[in-house]
Design an enzyme around this catalytic site. Structure first.
Site, PDB file in Angstrom:
ATOM      1  N   TYR A  52       0.826  -1.213   0.000  1.00 13.53           N
ATOM      2  CA  TYR A  52       0.000   0.000   0.000  1.00 13.53           C
ATOM      3  C   TYR A  52       0.857   1.259   0.000  1.00 13.53           C
ATOM      4  O   TYR A  52       0.496   2.270  -0.593  1.00 13.53           O
ATOM      5  CB  TYR A  52      -0.992  -0.013   1.174  1.00 13.53           C
ATOM      6  CG  TYR A  52      -2.196  -0.863   0.841  1.00 13.53           C
ATOM      7  CD1 TYR A  52      -3.178  -0.401  -0.026  1.00 13.53           C
ATOM      8  CD2 TYR A  52      -2.323  -2.147   1.335  1.00 13.53           C
ATOM      9  CE1 TYR A  52      -4.262  -1.177  -0.376  1.00 13.53           C
ATOM     10  CE2 TYR A  52      -3.402  -2.946   1.000  1.00 13.53           C
ATOM     11  CZ  TYR A  52      -4.375  -2.456   0.143  1.00 13.53           C
ATOM     12  OH  TYR A  52      -5.443  -3.235  -0.214  1.00 13.53           O
ATOM     13  N   HIS A 111     -15.024   1.046  -2.451  1.00  9.40           N
ATOM     14  CA  HIS A 111     -14.003   0.169  -1.853  1.00  9.40           C
ATOM     15  C   HIS A 111     -13.041   0.942  -0.952  1.00  9.40           C
ATOM     16  O   HIS A 111     -11.942   0.468  -0.659  1.00  9.40           O
ATOM     17  CB  HIS A 111     -13.215  -0.574  -2.944  1.00  9.40           C
ATOM     18  CG  HIS A 111     -14.035  -1.621  -3.623  1.00  9.40           C
ATOM     19  ND1 HIS A 111     -13.659  -2.250  -4.794  1.00  9.40           N
ATOM     20  CD2 HIS A 111     -15.232  -2.177  -3.293  1.00  9.40           C
ATOM     21  CE1 HIS A 111     -14.589  -3.129  -5.153  1.00  9.40           C
ATOM     22  NE2 HIS A 111     -15.555  -3.088  -4.260  1.00  9.40           N
ATOM     23  N   CYS A 122     -11.621  -0.537  15.877  1.00  8.41           N
ATOM     24  CA  CYS A 122     -12.608   0.516  16.181  1.00  8.41           C
ATOM     25  C   CYS A 122     -12.707   1.510  15.011  1.00  8.41           C
ATOM     26  O   CYS A 122     -12.147   1.287  13.947  1.00  8.41           O
ATOM     27  CB  CYS A 122     -12.246   1.228  17.487  1.00  8.41           C
ATOM     28  SG  CYS A 122     -10.880   2.395  17.320  1.00  8.41           S
ATOM     29  N   CYS A 159      -7.337   1.258  21.058  1.00 11.54           N
ATOM     30  CA  CYS A 159      -7.453  -0.175  21.381  1.00 11.54           C
ATOM     31  C   CYS A 159      -6.164  -0.962  21.140  1.00 11.54           C
ATOM     32  O   CYS A 159      -6.165  -2.178  21.281  1.00 11.54           O
ATOM     33  CB  CYS A 159      -8.645  -0.832  20.695  1.00 11.54           C
ATOM     34  SG  CYS A 159      -9.053  -0.235  19.095  1.00 11.54           S
ATOM     35  N   THR A 199     -13.820  -1.646 -15.700  1.00  8.59           N
ATOM     36  CA  THR A 199     -13.954  -2.636 -14.624  1.00  8.59           C
ATOM     37  C   THR A 199     -14.311  -4.003 -15.190  1.00  8.59           C
ATOM     38  O   THR A 199     -15.077  -4.091 -16.152  1.00  8.59           O
ATOM     39  CB  THR A 199     -15.007  -2.222 -13.573  1.00  8.59           C
ATOM     40  OG1 THR A 199     -15.133  -3.272 -12.605  1.00  8.59           O
ATOM     41  CG2 THR A 199     -16.371  -1.915 -14.168  1.00  8.59           C
TER      42      THR A 199
END
Ligand code: OAD
Length: 259
Positions: A52, A111, A122, A159, A199
């Site tokens: 990413y 997406h 969370c 968290c 697509t």
């Protein structure tokens, strides 16, 4: 003119962003459709974040192409307009026509958004256009403070679980608010024109939305290859989006609105 445009990775291909299933989609010999999964992230978060991070950098360096700009023109001139994109890049949002961009309420990123970093558990999240993940004002702490890893792993301050990219992975649910925005638009009535560009239409909801929106209207597919949607299209354009869309959109505006 009421319009729905559905786009996928092929629309950003000519900006240099590799598609998922096409040539050049593999990254370090890895299949992106296997990287973009909760299972791979659980097994190897560093690998997934690296992928990413590279994609973020590539997107930051890329520019919207003629297809993105043509869609921005259509958004301005159509009476009612919604773009639903499966792309997590920001090229639609950066595209301009005569200095104007699409407004946020004209775009649904079904997406997710690659520039969002969010907690795996969370709803804590933040946006940033840098590497992955990019801590806002040092509020997050690295997993391994002394690590030489150039991927800066971070945990949620609330968290303490890993932060992840704000995108939808295979097998995950779509963001319901975004789904609701599409449903609301479709509930308000059929479209005169639906354009589906770049697509493979592998997901049932893309086909479903295209068919529902186009009932009685025009369904234009722009894709050099055949897809499951092709047999429903009223017009097939087997050309790259950056070539086809400026022409088609120019024709539509001239025919239907005399522009
Ligand atoms: P794909 O990579 O599956 O498909 C890209 C499509 O674009 C193919 O049908 C190509 O034929 C077409 N194409 C390639 N170059 C083009 C060009 N220049 N102009 C027009 N079309 C072109 O990408 P998507 O269909 O967007 O989801 O993939 C859908 C989803 O699957 C992605 O959002 C991602 C992926 O896995 C998730 O990560 C959940």
């Amino acid at each position: 003119m009421r319009v729905l445009v559905l786009t996928g990775a092929g629309v950003s291909a000519e900006s240099g962003i590799p598609t998922f299933r096409g040539k050049g989609g593999y990254w370090r010999n890895l299949d992106p459709t296997k990287l973009a999964t909760p299972e791979t992230f659980e097994r190897d978060p560093q690998l997934v974040w690296e992928w990413y991070r590279e994609r973020r950098e590539r997107i930051c360096a890329a520019q919207p192409n003629a297809a993105h700009h043509a869609i921005a023109k259509l958004a301005q001139d159509a009476g009612e307009f919604l773009l639903v994109t499966q792309n997590v890049d920001d090229l639609h949002a950066r595209a301009e026509w005569e200095g104007k961009r699409l407004s946020a309420d004209q775009i649904v990123q079904i997406h997710g958004d690659i520039f969002v970093t969010r907690c795996s558990r969370c709803d804590f999240s933040y946006e940033g256009r840098g590497g992955s993940p990019e801590p806002p004002g040092g509020r997050l702490r690295p997993i391994a403070p002394n690590s030489d890893d150039h991927v800066n792993f971070l945990r949620c301050p609330k968290c303490d679980v890993l932060m992840r990219p704000g995108v939808v992975w295979f097998g995950e649910q779509l963001p319901w608010k975004e789904v609701q925005r599409v449903e609301d638009y479709l509930d308000r009535g059929p479209c005169d024109v639906v354009i589906v560009a770049g697509t493979t239409a592998t997901f049932g909801y893309i086909i479903d939305w295209a068919l529902r929106a186009s009932s009685g209207g025009e369904l234009i597919e722009v894709n050099p290859e055949e897809t499951p949607l092709s047999r429903f299209a009223t017009r097939l354009v087997r050309e790259p989006a950056a070539i086809a869309l400026p022409r088609i959109i120019g024709e539509l505006l001239a025919e239907r609105l005399g522009l």
